[in-house]
Write an enzyme that holds these catalytic residues in place. Structure first.
Site, short mmCIF file in Angstrom:
data_model
loop_
_atom_site.label_atom_id
_atom_site.label_comp_id
_atom_site.label_asym_id
_atom_site.label_seq_id
_atom_site.Cartn_x
_atom_site.Cartn_y
_atom_site.Cartn_z
N GLY A 46 28.99 28.36 63.61
CA GLY A 46 28.62 26.97 64.13
C GLY A 46 29.72 26.21 64.20
O GLY A 46 30.89 26.36 63.59
N GLN A 51 34.89 18.51 65.00
CA GLN A 51 35.67 19.55 64.75
C GLN A 51 36.71 19.93 65.92
O GLN A 51 37.84 20.60 65.50
CB GLN A 51 35.08 20.85 64.45
CG GLN A 51 34.14 20.68 62.90
CD GLN A 51 33.58 21.89 62.43
OE1 GLN A 51 32.37 22.42 63.22
NE2 GLN A 51 34.15 22.55 61.78
N CYS A 93 34.01 26.33 55.93
CA CYS A 93 33.93 25.53 57.02
C CYS A 93 35.16 25.71 57.90
O CYS A 93 36.31 25.84 57.21
CB CYS A 93 33.66 24.02 56.54
SG CYS A 93 33.89 22.92 58.25
N LEU A 94 35.15 25.79 59.20
CA LEU A 94 36.51 26.23 59.86
C LEU A 94 37.39 24.77 59.83
O LEU A 94 38.69 24.97 60.05
CB LEU A 94 35.95 26.12 61.31
CG LEU A 94 35.36 27.55 61.74
CD1 LEU A 94 34.79 27.65 62.90
CD2 LEU A 94 36.02 28.67 61.20
N HIS A 135 24.31 21.96 58.21
CA HIS A 135 26.16 21.95 58.07
C HIS A 135 26.58 21.22 59.14
O HIS A 135 27.18 20.29 59.03
CB HIS A 135 26.61 23.33 57.78
CG HIS A 135 28.22 23.45 57.55
ND1 HIS A 135 28.78 23.88 56.55
CD2 HIS A 135 28.98 23.19 58.41
CE1 HIS A 135 30.16 23.62 56.68
NE2 HIS A 135 30.41 23.25 57.93
N GLU A 136 25.95 21.75 60.36
CA GLU A 136 26.82 20.78 61.66
C GLU A 136 26.13 19.71 61.92
O GLU A 136 26.93 18.81 62.40
CB GLU A 136 26.28 21.81 63.03
CG GLU A 136 26.82 23.51 62.94
CD GLU A 136 28.31 23.54 62.38
OE1 GLU A 136 28.99 22.71 62.75
OE2 GLU A 136 28.39 24.51 61.72
N HIS A 139 28.21 17.34 59.95
CA HIS A 139 29.41 17.16 60.58
C HIS A 139 29.26 16.06 61.41
O HIS A 139 30.17 15.01 61.57
CB HIS A 139 29.95 18.14 61.42
CG HIS A 139 30.75 19.15 60.75
ND1 HIS A 139 31.76 18.97 60.16
CD2 HIS A 139 30.61 20.63 60.53
CE1 HIS A 139 32.45 20.02 59.52
NE2 HIS A 139 31.72 21.01 59.80
#
Ligand code: NI
Length: 179
Positions: A46, A51, A93-94, A135-136, A139
Site C-alpha cells: 500500500g 509518502q 511502512c515504506l 494504515h493508508e 497516512h
C-alpha cells in the site's frame, strides 16, 4: 511512468493532514499510476500520496502483492464508514524503513471513496486488507503506525531509527569516496 522517491520519517509531510481531492483529472490519474508503480517497485502492499510528497487524499492498496494475483485498488478521498472487531498484526511502512511492530486495528472495515472513473465505491475488507486500508488512511491524517504503539515502545523505536539513520549516513559517505 517513473518510480517516485518515497519520503522518509521524520519528513513533515508524513505528519500533515492531507487535502481532499476535488477534481479527478489527468494529474490525479497520473499520480495514481506513479504511486502504484512505486508501491510495486518498493515492494509494498500500500502507499498513500503524502509518502511520495503529495499532501492529498489518494491511496493505492494491493494486499495480495507479492504473493498472488495483483488486485490494485485506487481510492480517492477514502473514509472508514464502519469498523468491527480487533486484530493485531505486524506492520512496517515504506516511510519508516527497518522498523516492524505489532499494531492493534479493526478486524473488519467498510471503506468508502471514489475510483479514477469518479464512481463512488464501498469496499468491505478484513484481515490484512483491512489493516492496509487503515494504515493508508492514517497516512492521510498524518498518523504513522509508530504513533499507534505504546510510549515505551515508541522510545525504543526512535532510538533504533536514529541508529539506522547514522548507519545510512556513514554508508553514504563511504559511497561518495568511491572513484
Ligand atoms: Ni506506511
Amino acid at each position: 511512468m517513473p518510480v517516485a522517491k518515497i519520503r522518509i520519517y521524520p519528513d513533515p509531510i508524513l505528519q500533515t493532514k492531507a487535502a481532499e481531492i476535488e477534481n479527478i483529472d489527468d494529474r490525479v490519474v497520473r499520480l495514481a499510476s506513479e504511486m502504484a508503480e512505486t508501491m510495486y517497485a518498493a515492494p509494498g502492499v500500500g502507499l498513500a500520496a503524502p509518502q511520495v510528497g503529495v499532501s492529498e487524499r489518494l491511496i493505492v492498496v494491493d494486499a495480495r502483492h507479492p504473493e498472488g494475483t495483483n488486485e490494485l485498488i485506487t481510492l480517492i478521498n477514502p473514509e472508514i464508514i464502519n469498523i468491527e472487531g480487533r486484530i493485531v498484526e505486524e506492520e512496517g511502512c515504506l516511510s519508516v524503513p527497518g522498523i516492524r511492530e505489532n499494531v492493534a486495528r479493526a478486524q473488519r472495515v467498510l471503506i468508502r471513496g471514489y475510483d479514477l472513473d469518479e464512481r463512488q465505491r464501498e469496499i468491505e475488507a478484513e484481515g490484512l486488507l483491512a489493516v492496509a486500508f487503515q494504515h493508508e488512511i492514517d497516512h492521510l491524517e498524518g498518523i504513522l503506525f509508530i504513533d499507534r504503539v505504546s510510549r515505551l515502545k515508541r522510545g525504543i523505536i526512535q532510538r533504533k531509527m536514529r541508529k539506522l539513520m547514522q548507519e545510512t549516513k556513514a554508508s553514504k559517505e563511504q559511497g561518495s569516496r568511491l572513484f
